[in-house]
Scaffold this active site. Structure first.
Site, mmCIF file in Angstrom:
data_model
loop_
_atom_site.group_PDB
_atom_site.id
_atom_site.type_symbol
_atom_site.label_atom_id
_atom_site.label_comp_id
_atom_site.label_asym_id
_atom_site.label_seq_id
_atom_site.Cartn_x
_atom_site.Cartn_y
_atom_site.Cartn_z
ATOM 1 N N TYR A 137 0.820 -1.220 0.000
ATOM 2 C CA TYR A 137 0.000 0.000 0.000
ATOM 3 C C TYR A 137 0.854 1.270 0.000
ATOM 4 O O TYR A 137 0.330 2.368 0.114
ATOM 5 C CB TYR A 137 -0.925 0.015 1.223
ATOM 6 C CG TYR A 137 -2.169 -0.841 1.076
ATOM 7 C CD1 TYR A 137 -2.111 -2.102 0.483
ATOM 8 C CD2 TYR A 137 -3.404 -0.404 1.532
ATOM 9 C CE1 TYR A 137 -3.236 -2.892 0.364
ATOM 10 C CE2 TYR A 137 -4.545 -1.186 1.414
ATOM 11 C CZ TYR A 137 -4.449 -2.439 0.839
ATOM 12 O OH TYR A 137 -5.571 -3.220 0.732
ATOM 13 N N LYS A 187 4.704 -14.624 0.298
ATOM 14 C CA LYS A 187 4.725 -15.216 -1.048
ATOM 15 C C LYS A 187 6.193 -15.274 -1.431
ATOM 16 O O LYS A 187 6.607 -14.746 -2.460
ATOM 17 C CB LYS A 187 3.877 -14.365 -2.002
ATOM 18 C CG LYS A 187 3.674 -14.951 -3.383
ATOM 19 C CD LYS A 187 2.883 -16.244 -3.405
ATOM 20 C CE LYS A 187 2.937 -16.854 -4.808
ATOM 21 N NZ LYS A 187 2.364 -18.207 -4.872
ATOM 22 N N ASP A 220 -1.264 -18.182 -1.196
ATOM 23 C CA ASP A 220 -2.272 -18.980 -1.926
ATOM 24 C C ASP A 220 -2.697 -20.187 -1.083
ATOM 25 O O ASP A 220 -3.886 -20.514 -0.973
ATOM 26 C CB ASP A 220 -1.771 -19.394 -3.323
ATOM 27 C CG ASP A 220 -0.328 -19.878 -3.344
ATOM 28 O OD1 ASP A 220 0.359 -19.842 -2.297
ATOM 29 O OD2 ASP A 220 0.131 -20.314 -4.426
ATOM 30 N N ASP A 244 -5.359 -7.821 3.976
ATOM 31 C CA ASP A 244 -6.650 -7.313 3.488
ATOM 32 C C ASP A 244 -7.455 -8.440 2.852
ATOM 33 O O ASP A 244 -8.621 -8.664 3.180
ATOM 34 C CB ASP A 244 -6.400 -6.202 2.461
ATOM 35 C CG ASP A 244 -7.690 -5.713 1.832
ATOM 36 O OD1 ASP A 244 -8.655 -5.461 2.580
ATOM 37 O OD2 ASP A 244 -7.734 -5.591 0.592
ATOM 38 N N ASP A 248 -11.140 -10.745 4.330
ATOM 39 C CA ASP A 248 -12.463 -10.924 3.696
ATOM 40 C C ASP A 248 -12.853 -12.408 3.717
ATOM 41 O O ASP A 248 -14.018 -12.749 3.913
ATOM 42 C CB ASP A 248 -12.483 -10.399 2.253
ATOM 43 C CG ASP A 248 -13.008 -8.963 2.159
ATOM 44 O OD1 ASP A 248 -12.777 -8.192 3.115
ATOM 45 O OD2 ASP A 248 -13.639 -8.609 1.142
#
Ligand code: NAD
Ligand code: IPM
Ligand code: MN
Length: 352
Positions: A137, A187, A220, A244, A248
């Site tokens: 970000y 990652k 993932d 983020d 969700d």
């Protein structure tokens, strides 16, 4: 009686709906438990932008910095691009007030049906510690050669040692207070610079917390495992973007976006922290009076916990849990009911 000064920014869409519906009830619940608060309301957001050309005034952050805490509804409006509105209000507050810990609990309450088969109340209970001031970000990059075939966009991620270390340390500390299990999500198979750096820092900080069991997952696989085996997670630490996305998923497997609370915490005394539901302005239901107010109530609970008002925090959290466990209590449509926002809040009031 302790007295606090709280800044309230209802914002856009369902933000004012859930804030206005909960504020009087939360104020009473707090006062009854010895924590009075005064609110100052800031009508900043997209309507303000359409009138003034900016989402908040130039001295907005300085004004917010004076408060004990901040409560925010939501930001985002169908008529103005998201990168304008979010970069004009929400993201500058998180960064400008150095709220580097984004704390997002994910709890499957009794009485809530998870979309995951076989999961019932209490089976999912983890907290995500999301880095909140840098990472993907970072506002670093630009666009060149607009309109040409060779038009180019660069968006750089920023991982500093200070920024990475402090969120990882905060997550380890949380793990020592919880089940002692920490999952670091990266990652590093693909992003060999920033994410391997993150892994190295996890290893360094882990040495200070020998009692914490550390697991590493690629993002993932983490997305998969939050659905396949969510009961095994305790504390999850992740970069800004990964945190983020994963929260969700966390909201959905624990029943609804309408139940997910969030704190943007600056752990020291220098700046106030800001609390908000994880959800956005929900333009698809705005004005219908059916927005679930419980993510907001739970976020108020996190706010009082952060202020050291554990009794208020527990009363709000337990009130929500009690309502959700009661099959005859009103529910909003996101939880399969047909009640409106106000009915849910007035039922909650009667339980406290
Ligand atoms: P959203 O969270 O606003 O909505 C996603 C879905 O969840 C919608 O179907 C919505 O109706 C439902 N939902 C969300 N909150 C609910 C609630 N309290 N009760 C019942 N249902 C609820 O996400 P989106 O649609 O991707 O984004 C809409 C706008 O909000 C965009 O402008 C986005 O940038 C912004 N946004 C802001 C924040 C924030 O302010 N923290 C967070 C996410 C998105
Ligand atoms: C959230 C939101 C924000 C984020 C957006 C609106 C910038 O999705 O709070 O989860 O990505 O942090
Ligand atoms: Mn989000």
């Amino acid at each position: 009686m302790n007295a606090y000064e709280i800044a309230v920014i209802p914002g856009d869409g369902i933000g004012p709906e859930v804030v206005d519906a909960t504020l009087p009830f939360v104020a009473d619940a707090a006062e009854e438990r010895g924590a009075a608060f005064e609110t100052t309301r800031f009508e900043w957001g997209t309507e303000y932008y359409l009138d003034h050309g900016e989402m908040m005034p130039d001295d907005g952050l300085d004004r917010l910095a004076e408060f004990d805490a901040i409560f925010l509804g939501a930001v985002g409006h169908p008529e103005v691009p998201d990168h304008v509105t979010l970069h004009g209000l929400l993201l500058p507050i998180r960064k400008g007030l150095d709220q580097y810990v984004c704390e997002r609990p994910n709890v499957l309450f009794d009485g809530i049906e998870s979309p995951l088969r076989g999961y019932g109340g209490g089976d999912v209970d983890f907290v995500v510690y999301r880095e909140n001031t840098e990472g993907e970000y970072a506002d670093i990059g630009g666009r060149e050669h607009r309109g040409f075939d060779h038009e180019t966009a660069v968006q750089s991620a920023l991982f500093t040692r200070r920024g990475t270390e402090r969120i990882i340390r905060a997550a380890f500390e949380a793990a020592t207070e919880r089940e002692g299990h920490l999952t670091s999500v990266t990652k590093s198979n693909a992003q060999a610079h920033s994410m391997v750096f993150w892994d190295d820092i996890v290893e360094e900080v882990a040495a200070e917390f020998p009692s914490v069991e550390v697991e590493r997952l690629l993002v993932d696989a983490a997305a998969m495992d939050l659905i396949r085996r969510p009961h095994e997670f305790d504390v999850v630490v992740a970069s800004n973007l990964f945190g983020d996305v994963l929260t969700d998923i966390g909201a959905q497997i624990t029943g609804s976006m309408g139940l997910a609370p969030s704190g943007n915490v600056h752990p020291g005394p220098e700046y106030p922290s800001m609390f908000e539901p994880v959800h956005g302005s929900a333009p698809d239901i705005v004005g219908d009076g059916v927005a679930n107010p419980l993510a907001t109530v739970l976020s108020w609970s996190l706010l009082f916990d952060d202020l050291g008002e554990g009794d208020v925090a527990d009363a709000l959290w337990d009130g929500v849990a009690d309502q959700l466990a009661d099959g005859s209590a009103p529910r909003t449509p996101d939880l399969g009911g047909s009640a409106g926002t106000e009915a849910v809040v007035s039922d909650l009031r009667s339980r406290l």
